[in-house]
Design an enzyme around this catalytic site. Structure first.
Site, PDB file in Angstrom:
ATOM      1  N   ARG A 178      -7.722  -0.256   0.549  1.00  0.00           N
ATOM      2  CA  ARG A 178      -8.241  -1.435  -0.151  1.00  0.00           C
ATOM      3  C   ARG A 178      -8.593  -1.110  -1.598  1.00  0.00           C
ATOM      4  O   ARG A 178      -8.554  -1.991  -2.460  1.00  0.00           O
ATOM      5  CB  ARG A 178      -9.436  -2.012   0.623  1.00  0.00           C
ATOM      6  CG  ARG A 178     -10.609  -1.080   0.729  1.00  0.00           C
ATOM      7  CD  ARG A 178     -11.583  -1.493   1.824  1.00  0.00           C
ATOM      8  NE  ARG A 178     -11.066  -1.203   3.170  1.00  0.00           N
ATOM      9  CZ  ARG A 178     -11.701  -1.497   4.289  1.00  0.00           C
ATOM     10  NH1 ARG A 178     -12.881  -2.102   4.264  1.00  0.00           N
ATOM     11  NH2 ARG A 178     -11.167  -1.189   5.462  1.00  0.00           N
ATOM     12  N   LYS A 182     -10.491  12.501   8.375  1.00  0.00           N
ATOM     13  CA  LYS A 182     -10.156  12.025   9.717  1.00  0.00           C
ATOM     14  C   LYS A 182     -10.354  13.174  10.705  1.00  0.00           C
ATOM     15  O   LYS A 182     -10.059  14.321  10.381  1.00  0.00           O
ATOM     16  CB  LYS A 182      -8.692  11.565   9.757  1.00  0.00           C
ATOM     17  CG  LYS A 182      -8.437  10.260   9.021  1.00  0.00           C
ATOM     18  CD  LYS A 182      -7.005   9.817   9.129  1.00  0.00           C
ATOM     19  CE  LYS A 182      -6.746   8.562   8.308  1.00  0.00           C
ATOM     20  NZ  LYS A 182      -7.443   7.357   8.809  1.00  0.00           N
ATOM     21  N   ASP A 200       1.441   6.109   5.809  1.00  0.00           N
ATOM     22  CA  ASP A 200       0.461   5.199   5.212  1.00  0.00           C
ATOM     23  C   ASP A 200       0.975   4.526   3.929  1.00  0.00           C
ATOM     24  O   ASP A 200       0.239   3.801   3.275  1.00  0.00           O
ATOM     25  CB  ASP A 200      -0.856   5.944   4.959  1.00  0.00           C
ATOM     26  CG  ASP A 200      -2.072   5.044   5.089  1.00  0.00           C
ATOM     27  OD1 ASP A 200      -1.941   3.943   5.668  1.00  0.00           O
ATOM     28  OD2 ASP A 200      -3.148   5.440   4.593  1.00  0.00           O
ATOM     29  N   LYS A 258       0.852  -1.202   0.000  1.00  0.00           N
ATOM     30  CA  LYS A 258       0.000   0.000   0.000  1.00  0.00           C
ATOM     31  C   LYS A 258       0.882   1.244   0.000  1.00  0.00           C
ATOM     32  O   LYS A 258       1.700   1.444   0.905  1.00  0.00           O
ATOM     33  CB  LYS A 258      -0.910  -0.002   1.231  1.00  0.00           C
ATOM     34  CG  LYS A 258      -1.717   1.297   1.427  1.00  0.00           C
ATOM     35  CD  LYS A 258      -2.677   1.210   2.623  1.00  0.00           C
ATOM     36  CE  LYS A 258      -3.324   2.556   2.946  1.00  0.00           C
ATOM     37  NZ  LYS A 258      -4.239   2.510   4.105  1.00  0.00           N
ATOM     38  N   GLU A 294      -9.505   3.782   1.829  1.00  0.00           N
ATOM     39  CA  GLU A 294      -8.902   3.984   0.510  1.00  0.00           C
ATOM     40  C   GLU A 294      -7.831   2.959   0.175  1.00  0.00           C
ATOM     41  O   GLU A 294      -7.581   2.667  -0.993  1.00  0.00           O
ATOM     42  CB  GLU A 294      -8.299   5.399   0.427  1.00  0.00           C
ATOM     43  CG  GLU A 294      -6.876   5.561   1.004  1.00  0.00           C
ATOM     44  CD  GLU A 294      -6.752   5.268   2.485  1.00  0.00           C
ATOM     45  OE1 GLU A 294      -7.764   5.332   3.184  1.00  0.00           O
ATOM     46  OE2 GLU A 294      -5.634   4.959   2.943  1.00  0.00           O
ATOM     47  N   ASP A 326     -12.263   7.045   3.550  1.00  0.00           N
ATOM     48  CA  ASP A 326     -11.093   6.737   4.370  1.00  0.00           C
ATOM     49  C   ASP A 326     -10.708   5.252   4.265  1.00  0.00           C
ATOM     50  O   ASP A 326      -9.644   4.860   4.736  1.00  0.00           O
ATOM     51  CB  ASP A 326     -11.374   7.124   5.828  1.00  0.00           C
ATOM     52  CG  ASP A 326     -10.107   7.287   6.650  1.00  0.00           C
ATOM     53  OD1 ASP A 326      -9.007   7.284   6.062  1.00  0.00           O
ATOM     54  OD2 ASP A 326     -10.224   7.419   7.883  1.00  0.00           O
ATOM     55  N   ASP A 359      -2.650  10.081   4.086  1.00  0.00           N
ATOM     56  CA  ASP A 359      -4.068   9.723   4.207  1.00  0.00           C
ATOM     57  C   ASP A 359      -4.791  10.712   5.110  1.00  0.00           C
ATOM     58  O   ASP A 359      -4.708  10.638   6.337  1.00  0.00           O
ATOM     59  CB  ASP A 359      -4.192   8.299   4.769  1.00  0.00           C
ATOM     60  CG  ASP A 359      -5.635   7.824   4.835  1.00  0.00           C
ATOM     61  OD1 ASP A 359      -6.513   8.499   4.250  1.00  0.00           O
ATOM     62  OD2 ASP A 359      -5.887   6.775   5.467  1.00  0.00           O
TER      63      ASP A 359
HETATM   64  N1  BES Z   1      -4.484   4.224   6.968  1.00  0.00           N
HETATM   65  C1  BES Z   1      -5.654   3.932   7.703  1.00  0.00           C
HETATM   66  C2  BES Z   1      -5.427   2.856   8.771  1.00  0.00           C
HETATM   67  C3  BES Z   1      -4.512   3.207   9.905  1.00  0.00           C
HETATM   68  C4  BES Z   1      -5.014   3.673  11.089  1.00  0.00           C
HETATM   69  C5  BES Z   1      -3.146   2.993   9.807  1.00  0.00           C
HETATM   70  C6  BES Z   1      -4.154   3.965  12.144  1.00  0.00           C
HETATM   71  C7  BES Z   1      -2.303   3.289  10.854  1.00  0.00           C
HETATM   72  C8  BES Z   1      -2.797   3.766  12.022  1.00  0.00           C
HETATM   73  C9  BES Z   1      -6.734   3.417   6.759  1.00  0.00           C
HETATM   74  O1  BES Z   1      -6.726   3.964   5.483  1.00  0.00           O
HETATM   75  C10 BES Z   1      -8.059   3.765   7.356  1.00  0.00           C
HETATM   76  O2  BES Z   1      -8.363   4.917   7.442  1.00  0.00           O
HETATM   77  N2  BES Z   1      -8.823   2.753   7.743  1.00  0.00           N
HETATM   78  C11 BES Z   1     -10.102   2.927   8.309  1.00  0.00           C
HETATM   79  C12 BES Z   1     -11.055   1.979   7.616  1.00  0.00           C
HETATM   80  C13 BES Z   1     -12.500   2.228   7.950  1.00  0.00           C
HETATM   81  C14 BES Z   1     -12.961   3.550   7.359  1.00  0.00           C
HETATM   82  C15 BES Z   1     -13.328   1.079   7.383  1.00  0.00           C
HETATM   83  C16 BES Z   1     -10.029   2.625   9.789  1.00  0.00           C
HETATM   84  O3  BES Z   1      -9.305   1.672  10.163  1.00  0.00           O
HETATM   85  O4  BES Z   1     -10.643   3.335  10.570  1.00  0.00           O
HETATM   86 ZN    ZN Z   2      -4.953   4.624   4.792  1.00  0.00          ZN
HETATM   87 MN    MN Z   3      -7.802   5.796   5.370  1.00  0.00          MN
END
Ligand code: BES
Ligand code: ZN
Ligand code: MN
Length: 478
Positions: A332, A257, A269, A245, A330, A328, A250
C-alpha cells in the site's frame, strides 16, 4: 505459441474436433472398432474422447452446454486436458476444427490448450526433453475466424505467458531495475506501448515517499515504470489508468515474515505489476481503440541497517503523512504514491491490481479475485462481466467508509495497518485516500501464484489479471 488459420485438409493431422452429439464420425474417417468405441462414449454422455489412431491422435470435444459464461470455461479446460498428450507424444502442431458453427468454442479450446502448455523451464540444465512442452503451432480450421480473432488470441496468450515468466523469475534475476527494463523491451520490440522509466533521482524529485521508504532497506534502487498506449482511433477522451504492485520480493522488512514457508513464494509479490504489464502488452498488440496508462512502482522489501521501521512517519507523494506500524504492509505504501501520481493523466478511472493481503487470500482462496471500489456502478458491473468472460471472477467486497476508522493514527494522517478484521478492505480504504478519481482496487493475493496445476492455470505464477483487464478494456464503453 503461434496460432494460424488454415483451410487445407485435416485428415493427416493430430486433431481436436469440436461438435455436438450429432457429430458425423464417419466423415472424420472413423470406422470399425474406433467408430464403435467413440459412438459408445458419446452415447454414454462423455464430452471429451481421446482416440489413438496410431498414425495420429483425435480428440473429440462435445460442446452442447447451455450458452452462458461457463461454456467457454468448460472448453478452455477441455483444451487444457489435451496438453499432456501433446507433450508426451512430442507434438509440435495440433489442428482444431469447429463443426458446430460457434467460433468462440474453437478460440476457447485453443486458449486453454496453449495456456496449459506452459512450464517455466529457463533454469533447467538437464532433462529438457522431458521437461519442455513441444507444442509450437495451433492451427484453427474454422471459416468464421478472422484476422482480428487470431491477433487477439496471439496477443492474449503471449501476454499471459510473459506475465507468468516474470512472476516466476526469482529476485536473483528480477530486481526492480530488471523488471523495468524487461517491461520496456517488450513494449519497444513486440507490443507497441511506450515505456518511461523513472529512476531513483526522479522518484525523489517527485516526492514518492512511500516507494522510497520501502526501498530504504534494499541494495537495489527502485523504479517507477510508466507505460502508455494512446491509439489515434481512441474512443475515450480520458485514459483508464492501471496501477500494479511491483514488489519484486517481500521479506516483510524489519517486520520480518516468519520463516516457515511464508516467504517462499514472495518473488510473486510483483504479480499485480506483471498483470498490468501483460494487459498493456495485449491491449497494445491487439490495437484496441482505447487509451490506457500503466503505472508500476517497483522495489524489493527487506530488512537492513537503513530499512524503514515501525514507528516511522513517511510523507507521501500527495503530501499526506503515514505512520508505519508494520513494514510488511509495504504494498500500500508504494501503490499509494502511484495512485496519487495517476492524477497527471486526468484518468476516467484508476484500477489497481496487487497481491496486497493475506486476508484476501484467506477469504476466497484461489478461485477468483477480490475487488472493491467507489467508482460508478457501471464500472463494477463491467468488471464482473469481464471476470465471468475470462473466468477470473470477481468477489466484490464492501467498501464502507467506516472501515477507514481502523486506519487512523495518533500522530499522522493515517497508519499503514488496521486491526484484526477486514484486512483486505482496510488496505483498500487506505489506497482510496490517495485519489479523488473513481477508483477500483483488485486484490489478487489468492490466485497470483498457485501451488499446483489447475487445468490451464499452471503451477506458480498464473498471469491472473492479464485476461481480466484485457477483456474489461476491450468491452469498455466510453
Ligand atoms: N505480499 C503480502 C500479501 C500476500 C500474502 C500476498 C500471501 C500473497 C500471499 C503483503 O505485502 C503483506 O505482507 N500483507 C500483510 C499486511 C498486514 C501486515 C497488514 C498481510 O496480509 O499479512
Ligand atoms: Zn507484499
Ligand atoms: Mn508484505
Amino acid at each position: 505459441m503461434n496460432f494460424f488459420r488454415k483451410t487445407d485438409s485435416v485428415s493427416d493431422k493430430n486433431l481436436i474436433v469440436v461438435d455436438s452429439k450429432n457429430i458425423d464420425l464417419e466423415k472424420l474417417g472413423l470406422e470399425g472398432n474406433s467408430l464403435a468405441f467413440v459412438q459408445k462414449k458419446i452415447d454414454a454422455d462423455e464430452t471429451q474422447i481421446l482416440v489413438n489412431l496410431y498414425d495420429r491422435f483425435l480428440f473429440i470435444i462435445i460442446d452442447e452446454a447451455k450458452d452462458d459464461y461457463k461454456r467457454n470455461e468448460t472448453l478452455r479446460k477441455a483444451g487444457a486436458s489435451f496438453a499432456s498428450t501433446a507433450k508426451s507424444e512430442k507434438m509440435e502442431t495440433v489442428a482444431i476444427q469447429g463443426l458446430n458453427g460457434r467460433k468462440e468454442s474453437i478460440l476457447a479450446v485453443a486458449e486453454g490448450l496453449a495456456l496449459a502448455s506452459y512450464k517455466f523451464d529457463k533454469y533447467f540444465t538437464k532433462d529438457l526433453d522431458k521437461i519442455q512442452f513441444t507444442l509450437k503451432n495451433i492451427e484453427l480450421f474454422d471459416k468464421d475466424i478472422n484476422d482480428t480473432d487470431l491477433n487477439e488470441l496471439n496477443a492474449i496468450v503471449d501476454a499471459t505467458i510473459l506475465a507468468r515468466n516474470l512472476v516466476n523469475e526469482p529476485l536473483s534475476y528480477l530486481n526492480a531495475v530488471q523488471f523495468a527494463m524487461d517491461i520496456k523491451k517488450y513494449g519497444d520490440n513486440e507490443a507497441g506501448y511506450k515505456t518511461k522509466i523513472l529512476n531513483k533521482a526522479k522518484i525523489e524529485e517527485l516526492g514518492m515517499g512511500g516507494l522510497l521508504a520501502v526501498n530504504k532497506g534494499s541494495i537495489d534502487p527502485p523504479t517507477f515504470s510508466i507505460l502508455s498506449y494512446s491509439p489515434e482511433n481512441a474512443k475515450n477522451e480520458k485514459p483508464i489508468v492501471l496501477v500494479g504492485k511491483g514488489i519484486v520480493y517481500d521479506t516483510g522488512g524489519l517486520s520480518l515474515k516468519p520463516t516457515a514457508g511464508s516467504m517462499d513464494e514472495m518473488k510473486s509479490d510483483m504479480g499485480g505489476g506483471a498483470a498490468v504489464f501483460g494487459a498493456m502488452y495485449a491491449i497494445s498488440r491487439a490495437k484496441l481503440p482505447i487509451k490506457v496508462i500503466g503505472l508500476i512502482p517497483a522495489t524489493d522489501n527487506r530488512p537492513d541497517g537503513n530499512a524503514y521501521t515501525p514507528g516511522d512517519v513517511v510523507k507521501m507523494h500527495n503530501g499526506m503523512t503515514v505512520e508505519v506500524l508494520n513494514t510488511d504492509a509495504e504494498g500500500r505504501m508504494i501503490l499509494a504514491d502511484a495512485i496519487s501520481y495517476a492524477k497527471e493523466f486526468d484518468p476516467e478511472i484508476i484500477i489497481d491490481l496487487a497481491t496486497l493481503t493475506g486476508a484476501a487470500h484467506a477469504a476466497i482462496g484461489t478461485q477468483g479475485v477480490v475487488a472493491m471500489g467507489n467508482a460508478d456502478r457501471k464500472y463494477m458491473d463491467a468488471l464482473h462481466k469481464a471476470g465471468n468472460n475470462t473466468y477470473e471472477r470477481i468477489a466484490e467486497f464492501p467498501f464502507w467508509d467506516e472501515y477507514f476508522e481502523q486506519m487512523k493514527s495518533d500522530i499522522a494522517d493515517m497508519k499503514n495497518i488496521g486491526g484484526k478484521l477486514a484486512g483486505a478492505i482496510t488496505a483498500g480504504k487506505f489506497l482510496e485516500k490517495f485519489t479523488e478519481y473513481p477508483f477500483i482496487h483488485i486484490d489478487i493475493a489468492g490466485p497470483a501464484f498457485i501451488p499446483a496445476d489447475d487445468a490451464y492455470r499452471t503451477k506458480g505464477g498464473t498471469g491472473v489479471g492479464v485476461r481480466l483487464m484485457y477483456d474489461f478494456v476491450k468491452n469498455y464503453k466510453a
